[in-house]
Motif scaffolding. Sequence first.
Motif, PDB file in Angstrom:
ATOM      1  N   SER A   1     -12.942  -9.356  13.641  1.00  0.00           N
ATOM      2  CA  SER A   1     -12.475  -8.932  15.227  1.00  0.00           C
ATOM      3  C   SER A   1     -11.964  -7.354  15.088  1.00  0.00           C
ATOM      4  O   SER A   1     -10.824  -7.487  14.532  1.00  0.00           O
ATOM      5  CB  SER A   1     -11.843  -9.893  15.985  1.00  0.00           C
ATOM      6  OG  SER A   1     -11.460  -9.576  17.194  1.00  0.00           O
ATOM      7  N   VAL A   2     -12.501  -6.637  15.716  1.00  0.00           N
ATOM      8  CA  VAL A   2     -11.756  -5.220  15.801  1.00  0.00           C
ATOM      9  C   VAL A   2     -11.071  -5.040  17.001  1.00  0.00           C
ATOM     10  O   VAL A   2     -11.984  -4.778  18.078  1.00  0.00           O
ATOM     11  CB  VAL A   2     -12.702  -4.059  15.319  1.00  0.00           C
ATOM     12  CG1 VAL A   2     -12.167  -2.707  15.173  1.00  0.00           C
ATOM     13  CG2 VAL A   2     -13.574  -4.349  14.164  1.00  0.00           C
ATOM     14  N   THR A   3      -9.825  -5.261  17.038  1.00  0.00           N
ATOM     15  CA  THR A   3      -9.267  -5.155  18.548  1.00  0.00           C
ATOM     16  C   THR A   3      -7.857  -4.142  18.414  1.00  0.00           C
ATOM     17  O   THR A   3      -7.543  -3.979  19.476  1.00  0.00           O
ATOM     18  CB  THR A   3      -8.711  -6.748  18.813  1.00  0.00           C
ATOM     19  OG1 THR A   3      -9.650  -7.604  18.348  1.00  0.00           O
ATOM     20  CG2 THR A   3      -8.252  -6.799  20.080  1.00  0.00           C
ATOM     21  N   ASN A   4      -7.675  -3.826  17.165  1.00  0.00           N
ATOM     22  CA  ASN A   4      -6.502  -2.769  17.185  1.00  0.00           C
ATOM     23  C   ASN A   4      -6.665  -1.465  17.422  1.00  0.00           C
ATOM     24  O   ASN A   4      -7.604  -0.879  16.904  1.00  0.00           O
ATOM     25  CB  ASN A   4      -5.669  -3.174  15.756  1.00  0.00           C
ATOM     26  CG  ASN A   4      -4.248  -2.677  15.554  1.00  0.00           C
ATOM     27  OD1 ASN A   4      -3.977  -1.302  15.686  1.00  0.00           O
ATOM     28  ND2 ASN A   4      -3.438  -3.464  15.303  1.00  0.00           N
ATOM     29  N   TRP A   5      -5.763  -0.873  17.968  1.00  0.00           N
ATOM     30  CA  TRP A   5      -5.885   0.622  18.756  1.00  0.00           C
ATOM     31  C   TRP A   5      -5.748   1.534  17.420  1.00  0.00           C
ATOM     32  O   TRP A   5      -6.223   2.547  17.331  1.00  0.00           O
ATOM     33  CB  TRP A   5      -4.771   1.024  19.452  1.00  0.00           C
ATOM     34  CG  TRP A   5      -3.453   1.174  19.079  1.00  0.00           C
ATOM     35  CD1 TRP A   5      -2.769   0.008  18.896  1.00  0.00           C
ATOM     36  CD2 TRP A   5      -2.784   2.048  18.458  1.00  0.00           C
ATOM     37  NE1 TRP A   5      -1.396   0.322  18.213  1.00  0.00           N
ATOM     38  CE2 TRP A   5      -1.451   1.779  17.835  1.00  0.00           C
ATOM     39  CE3 TRP A   5      -2.941   3.710  18.541  1.00  0.00           C
ATOM     40  CZ2 TRP A   5      -0.452   2.554  17.611  1.00  0.00           C
ATOM     41  CZ3 TRP A   5      -2.059   4.475  17.927  1.00  0.00           C
ATOM     42  CH2 TRP A   5      -0.870   3.684  17.445  1.00  0.00           C
ATOM     43  N   GLN A   6      -5.387   0.811  16.383  1.00  0.00           N
ATOM     44  CA  GLN A   6      -4.954   1.876  15.018  1.00  0.00           C
ATOM     45  C   GLN A   6      -6.218   1.798  13.982  1.00  0.00           C
ATOM     46  O   GLN A   6      -6.163   2.646  12.986  1.00  0.00           O
ATOM     47  CB  GLN A   6      -3.845   1.401  14.370  1.00  0.00           C
ATOM     48  CG  GLN A   6      -2.335   1.844  15.053  1.00  0.00           C
ATOM     49  CD  GLN A   6      -1.399   1.696  14.181  1.00  0.00           C
ATOM     50  OE1 GLN A   6      -0.893   2.700  13.404  1.00  0.00           O
ATOM     51  NE2 GLN A   6      -0.538   0.661  14.229  1.00  0.00           N
ATOM     52  N   THR A   7      -7.302   0.845  14.165  1.00  0.00           N
ATOM     53  CA  THR A   7      -8.206   0.725  13.277  1.00  0.00           C
ATOM     54  C   THR A   7      -8.913   2.211  13.182  1.00  0.00           C
ATOM     55  O   THR A   7      -9.530   2.574  14.088  1.00  0.00           O
ATOM     56  CB  THR A   7      -9.210  -0.143  13.787  1.00  0.00           C
ATOM     57  OG1 THR A   7      -8.426  -1.629  13.664  1.00  0.00           O
ATOM     58  CG2 THR A   7     -10.354  -0.359  12.662  1.00  0.00           C
ATOM     59  N   SER A   8      -9.168   2.593  11.894  1.00  0.00           N
ATOM     60  CA  SER A   8      -9.792   3.785  11.582  1.00  0.00           C
ATOM     61  C   SER A   8     -10.870   3.622  11.010  1.00  0.00           C
ATOM     62  O   SER A   8     -11.503   2.503  10.325  1.00  0.00           O
ATOM     63  CB  SER A   8      -9.017   4.804  11.099  1.00  0.00           C
ATOM     64  OG  SER A   8      -8.519   4.433   9.411  1.00  0.00           O
ATOM     65  N   ASP A   9     -11.995   4.644  10.660  1.00  0.00           N
ATOM     66  CA  ASP A   9     -13.383   4.712   9.796  1.00  0.00           C
ATOM     67  C   ASP A   9     -12.622   4.128   8.610  1.00  0.00           C
ATOM     68  O   ASP A   9     -13.264   3.555   7.702  1.00  0.00           O
ATOM     69  CB  ASP A   9     -13.803   6.004   9.791  1.00  0.00           C
ATOM     70  CG  ASP A   9     -14.444   6.260  11.280  1.00  0.00           C
ATOM     71  OD1 ASP A   9     -14.603   5.296  11.969  1.00  0.00           O
ATOM     72  OD2 ASP A   9     -14.710   7.546  11.157  1.00  0.00           O
ATOM     73  N   ASN A  10     -11.598   4.608   7.965  1.00  0.00           N
ATOM     74  CA  ASN A  10     -11.307   4.555   6.792  1.00  0.00           C
ATOM     75  C   ASN A  10     -10.839   2.968   6.489  1.00  0.00           C
ATOM     76  O   ASN A  10     -10.960   2.355   5.423  1.00  0.00           O
ATOM     77  CB  ASN A  10      -9.990   5.357   6.379  1.00  0.00           C
ATOM     78  CG  ASN A  10      -9.528   5.250   4.891  1.00  0.00           C
ATOM     79  OD1 ASN A  10     -10.296   5.228   3.894  1.00  0.00           O
ATOM     80  ND2 ASN A  10      -8.147   4.662   4.736  1.00  0.00           N
ATOM     81  N   ASP A  11     -10.256   2.313   7.599  1.00  0.00           N
ATOM     82  CA  ASP A  11      -9.928   1.073   7.609  1.00  0.00           C
ATOM     83  C   ASP A  11     -11.359   0.218   7.394  1.00  0.00           C
ATOM     84  O   ASP A  11     -11.076  -0.820   6.749  1.00  0.00           O
ATOM     85  CB  ASP A  11      -9.228   0.627   8.685  1.00  0.00           C
ATOM     86  CG  ASP A  11      -7.724   1.052   8.887  1.00  0.00           C
ATOM     87  OD1 ASP A  11      -7.044   1.179   7.784  1.00  0.00           O
ATOM     88  OD2 ASP A  11      -7.208   1.579  10.092  1.00  0.00           O
TER      89      ASP A  11
END
Length: 471
Positions: free
Chosen positions: A446-456
């Motif tokens: 689940s991608v829910t975090n405002w900080q998630t980046s392409d690198n993550d």
Amino acid sequence: MEAHTSGASRPPGAVPAELFVRTAEIAVKWLDSLDHRPVAASATLDELRSRLGGPLPVGPVDPMMVVEDLARAAEPGLVAMPSGRYFGFVIGGGLPAAVAADWLTSVWDQCPGFYACGPAASVVEEVTGTWLAVLLGLPVEASFAFVTGCQTAHLTGLAAARHHVLDAVGWDVEELGLSGSPPIRVLVGARRHVSVDRALRFLGIGRASLRVVPVDGSGRIQVPRLRQELAGTGTPTIVCAQAGEVNSGAFDDLDDVADAVAGTGAWLHVDGAYGLWVAASPALRHLVRGVERADSWAFDAHKWLNVPYDSGLAFCAHPASHRAAMTATAEYLVQGGPGQPRDAMDWTPAFSRRARGFAVYAALRSLGQQGVADLVERSCAHARTFADGLASVPGCAVLNEVVVNQVLFRFADDRTTDAILRRVVDSGEAWLSGTTVDGRRAIRLSVTNWQTSDNDITRALDAFRTAAAEM
């Protein structure tokens, strides 16, 4: 742990400024570590009990030492949930403005159960509730409640539903209770969230009252079967629909569900725990077309809005039923008054509670309408990228159509699936949770975090490629 009394001589009422500054330093250090620290906790259960346990000190301990010892002892047992590489359980992080407002909430220590206890907290909730109704396309006249999370939001909305459907057949449930009342039946999808059943149980509506409607392969309720269940009965009825299934991310066709319910006298409740937030996105709001036709809605702010735990909301299209189910009065309370202030205890199950509205207000104001839409759309784009990347991971199969932020996948067999997930989590590169779908083990991201980046996303994919190769 020995007791230290250096803080005991502080005059009553003195503000320990150095303690708060030091606490902020510890907090910033934790946030700065997220990009390079393992996402999973590193300490074992026994280690944490040893670090945090022991007898309660006989005398007072200096607050500075308490905070520093706590931070040092707890740190190995912390999961990096605010990290952009935490993909478990549809959990967001904390937007900076929301975290800062939440700190102020603790310092201000307001109790917004009713207006007299916290005027600013009450008005912030009033303003924020209106903002949310507009942002999510809900009726502007709907009543609302700030609660702990979607579980309690279900409890609130379904309590209003219970009142409404029984009142329609002449039964006052607040006065008479459920003993001897007309039966209530609840129509639910086969892939509903367990918190719906739990809320109904709290309300005295047991499993025998549930009629489970079949769903399609993605978990969407089969509306023709729902129509059959609704036909030809005068029994007080509640229908529970879903905006965002917990594994696949699938949405019930809410417009069709509302058509099926229309004219039957049934109450339509929507579980929008995370999925209701797509209404803020012009590109995705078609997924919740017809949601405004429901009677109640439950959703979280600590998911896609990324405010600190805990924070949920319930909205209700029938304020009179909502208030009847929740309100309480006592001679000693100071309620109402000039200007008709909003007393939150008329709308929530809680009496005394945290002023959650400050953090939600700060999150919404810091993002604005466009920022909320961007956050939702960016998360969904990351999920699609991850799903596309899994095609290069040997033996991996994506199980769902990635419509929002959920990716469901598995490997050749249950043992391999669980083993690869364990290797990824143990690597510290990402944290995801396992699940069981149709009797087989799977992994859900689940991608829910405002900080998630392409690198993550790249790091998480690389971790799965490495784990699969090792297997």
